[in-house]
Design an enzyme around this catalytic site. Structure first.
Site, PDB file in Angstrom:
ATOM      1  N   ASP A 256      -0.389  25.190  -2.115  1.00 39.61           N
ATOM      2  CA  ASP A 256      -0.030  23.982  -1.385  1.00 39.61           C
ATOM      3  C   ASP A 256       1.358  23.585  -1.908  1.00 39.61           C
ATOM      4  OD1 ASP A 256       0.117  21.688   0.112  1.00 39.61           O
ATOM      5  OD2 ASP A 256      -1.929  21.050  -0.329  1.00 39.61           O
TER       6      ASP A 256
HETATM    7  C1  BGC Z   1      -0.410  19.203   2.214  1.00 37.42           C
HETATM    8  C2  BGC Z   1      -0.576  20.452   3.042  1.00 37.42           C
HETATM    9  C3  BGC Z   1       0.661  20.677   3.869  1.00 37.42           C
HETATM   10  C4  BGC Z   1       1.863  20.760   2.959  1.00 37.42           C
HETATM   11  C5  BGC Z   1       3.157  20.985   3.676  1.00 37.42           C
HETATM   12  C6  BGC Z   1       0.888  19.214   1.440  1.00 37.42           C
HETATM   13  O1  BGC Z   1       1.119  17.965   0.859  1.00 37.42           O
HETATM   14  O2  BGC Z   1      -1.495  19.068   1.329  1.00 37.42           O
HETATM   15  O3  BGC Z   1      -1.716  20.345   3.850  1.00 37.42           O
HETATM   16  O4  BGC Z   1       0.511  21.809   4.661  1.00 37.42           O
HETATM   17  O5  BGC Z   1       1.967  19.552   2.238  1.00 37.42           O
HETATM   18  O6  BGC Z   1       3.552  19.864   4.360  1.00 37.42           O
END
Ligand code: BGC
Length: 720
Positions: A256
């Protein structure tokens, strides 16, 4: 006989063709890997900006473009900061978020969504769409519940698999997220989650397993949190043992955004791609210079780097990025895409209560309606953080009602309540201040209600509550809405309450007074049209709750046991496998509305439930049949649900577990015979001692119904 032989032969040929393509791809991957320098290889393993990863130009390996989903293609973000790039051609189709998809109980809609997202992602030249988000809805308070699907792993899997298959059929890789146990936003960057092996296998893992083994998900996103002491992005057990060895995952495991914590440990555990690390110089990221260094020092074998590069190249090839001219070009904002968004919103709507058949409304007979509530005019698609979408348009309920009926009746508009919460720099700035009852607004609403034949209150939540990065503080309707609703109903008994929200709310206070309650979710760009058509009866509601609606927070398992959001950055899922309705059923607790519940404007009958046999061997399949009949006077759809229980077993088993369902569309008077099959092996529980799935011989009960509680017929079968 002849025909089946032909089919077999053509099936066999196709499988052979697939195997040939795969082996050619593997050879090509090996050739490319051999040609790369260590620096080029490592360049493929970390981002070069917010959402892009470098390719290797001299070898024809393109830059990789990732984009948030999961219910639309997110607007373009600047390469090196989180501001939107301000493009004018990146507005997209926006579907209702995950809970609404699951509420439709219609896997065909998940497939349709996957196709549209794939086409739009390709048109925007994206290679990976970061979704679906399939974490279990463990607590009513989790801020991201709206993005996720359900509290039940079978329903999640049934939706995630077609979504992923369809998306990837358009040459865009899915990224199933957040692996694993990211079931709260509070302390998501730090919390250490403990789950029993049985709960892991029966509740938290099945969605990911189905996404990978059946859906063929090409990428997986490791969650922020720790799992049993180790970060998910460097968790040997989750990433090497389960993901690679048990599930046979050969795609890309990415972090993530800003979830990487180490170089050597993560590299050895099986992480492939580092995204979003909060260090300005990309060369200093864990999977950049430090990885080159670790290889040179012999701490990470080159073969491990090669494995990662191969995983990346494999996904690129499967999505036709390398040396394939037949790649999908995509399309954007077509009327077919918008229609798909509409269907998804309309089929998700759940009718919770409809006393005296207040609904559907015959608008042609009404002279006036009151439209009350902030959510009548609020647009929601651009909220919620990473899943926010810049839609081409978004129809609010008031806009839809005005356009459809505004010429023939008077619409008395009243605000009803004020949105007192706010949002500042990614933090909710005042859930605690949202309980104020604004009597001036209530009095205006009461006046509007008195002047109208019917009142419709659009309330619920907004993305100051349902959002990434924080959880809600309680399960109550904010902004004094309960008082508003009570006062409006007193003024006009013909009042309909439309709840717009993506996670459970306490409804007792309004269930007791409002004759009609509709749960419309966040409906995406077509939200208003969908809900207006349900109110008018053009669409007969057919959604069913994908989660239990408890009477109060204390009823729900994690809160009853006091283990949400945990203590000292640790959370132990003590409720174990009794998540959602499994808890309510097993503990005989009556919620406000049950999992799988939803009414219709017509009535259905489920009957004639039988199975092909009474006694089964362990390797057999149970074929069940039953009839669904529409007994009412309008077309509609019923979701027939098949639950299983094992009354006597050496381990505790939940009183009910969902094992099958089918959404059946029927005209008035029409009936259909439905067959639902399940393998005897699907009746198994996970045995922690023997470390495997066990079907313990004995009696099992199959329950057929239209919610977890409303069971029309049961059958006892035995397994030898
Ligand atoms: C989220 C993800 C997301 C990523 C990119 C993170 O904070 O948990 O679900 O895809 O950011 O924006």
């Amino acid at each position: 006989m002849m025909l089946s032989l032909c089919l077999l032969t053509s099936g066999g040929l196709q499988a052979q063709k697939g195997a040939n393509i795969e082996s050619a791809q593997e050879k090509k991957i090996q050739t490319l890997v051999k040609k790369m320098t260590l620096e080029e290889k490592v360049g493929l393993l970390h981002a070069n900006s917010k959402f892009y990863v470098s390719g290797v130009q001299r070898l024809g390996i393109p830059e990789w473009a990732l984009s948030d989903g999961p219910h639309g293609v997110r607007a373009e973000i600047n390469r090196h900061n989180w501001f939107y790039a301000g493009w004018t051609n990146d507005s997209s189709t926006c579907f209702p978020p995950g809970t609404a998809l699951a509420a439709s109980w219609n896997p065909a809609l998940a497939r349709e969504r996957g196709i549209v997202l794939g086409e739009e992602a390709r048109f925007r030249k994206k290679d990976v769409l970061l979704g679906p988000g399939i974490n279990i809805i463990r607590s009513p308070l989790c801020g991201r519940n709206f993005e996720y699907l359900s509290e039940d792993p079978f329903l999640i899997s049934s939706m995630a698999v077609p979504y992923i298959q369809a998306l990837q059929s358009k040459d865009v890789a899915a990224s199933v997220k957040h692996y694993l146990a990211n079931n709260q936003e509070e302390n998501r960057f730090k919390v250490d989650v403990s789950v029993s092996e049985r709960a892991l296998r029966e509740i938290y893992l099945p969605g990911f397993k189905a996404a990978i083994t059946e859906g063929g998900a090409l990428t997986v996103m490791a969650a922020y949190n720790k799992f049993r002491g180790d970060w998910c992005s460097e968790n040997e057990y989750l990433d090497r043992q389960i993901l690679r060895k048990e599930l046979g995952f050969t795609g890309v495991l990415m972090t993530d955004w800003d979830a990487a914590h180490s170089t050597v440990k993560a590299a050895l555990a099986g992480l492939d791609l580092e995204m979003g690390t909060d260090i300005k110089d990309y060369n200093q990221w864990y999977f950049a210079n430090p990885l080159i260094q670790a290889v040179k020092e012999g701490k990470v074998p080159l073969s491990v780097v090669d494995e990662k590069v191969s995983n990346i190249l494999r996904v690129m090839m499967k999505t036709k990025m390398v040396g394939d001219k037949t790649r999908e070009q995509g399309s954007m904002n077509t009327s077919a895409h918008q229609l798909a968004a509409y269907h998804s919103a309309a089929e998700a709507v759940v009718l919770l209560q409809n006393q005296d058949k207040v609904l559907p409304l015959d608008f042609s007979k009404l002279k006036s309606i009151a439209v009350i509530g902030d959510n009548a005019t609020r647009k929601h698609t651009s909220g919620g953080l990473s899943s926010e979408i810049k839609p081409l348009y978004e129809i609010t309920p008031l806009e839809a009602l005005t356009k459809k009926f505004g010429n023939s009746l008077k619409i008395n508009i009243a605000k009803g309540y004020e949105k007192q919460s706010g949002f500042f720099e990614g933090r909710n700035t005042g859930q605690e201040d949202t309980k104020k009852v604004d009597w001036k607004l209530i009095d205006e609403a009461v006046e509007a209600a008195k002047r109208s034949d019917v009142s419709i209150i659009f309330g619920g939540l907004n993305h100051d509550f349902d959002s990434e990065s924080f959880d809600r503080q309680d399960m109550k309707l904010p902004y004094g809405q309960e008082t508003l609703i009570r006062e409006v109903v007193k003024a006009n008994p013909k009042t309909i309450v439309v709840i717009i929200a993506g996670s459970p709310l306490e409804l007792a206070g309004i269930v007791s007074c409002a004759p009609s309650i509709v749960w419309a979710w966040y409906g995406g760009m077509e939200a208003g049209n969908a809900v207006a058509d349900v109110l008018s009866g053009k669409v007969n509601p057919s959604g069913k709750l994908p989660f239990t609606l408890p009477v109060s927070l204390e009823q729900s398992p994690a809160h009853a046991l006091g283990n949400f959001p945990g203590r000292d950055l640790k959370v132990n899922y003590q409720e174990d496998i009794l998540v959602g309705y499994r808890w309510f059923e097993t503990k005989n607790i009556t919620p406000q509305f049950h999992f799988g519940y939803g009414l219709s404007y017509t009535t259905f009958e489920l009957s004639g439930f039988n199975t092909d046999k009474q006694v089964y061997g362990k390797n057999e399949t149970i074929h069940s049949r039953f009839t669904v009949k529409n007994n009412g006077s309008c077309s509609g759809a019923e979701v027939a649900q098949l639950y299983m229980s094992q009354p006597s077993c050496s381990v505790m088993r939940p009183k009910k577990e969902l094992k099958g369902f089918e959404k059946v569309f029927l005209n008035p008077g029409e009936s259909k015979t439905i067959e639902l099959s399940l393998r005897v092996s699907d009746l198994a529980f996970y045995d922690e001692i023997r470390k495997g799935w066990i079907v313990e011989p004995g009696d099992f009960i199959l329950h057929l119904g239209n919610s977890s509680a409303n069971i029309c017929q049961t059958i006892k079968i035995s397994v030898q």
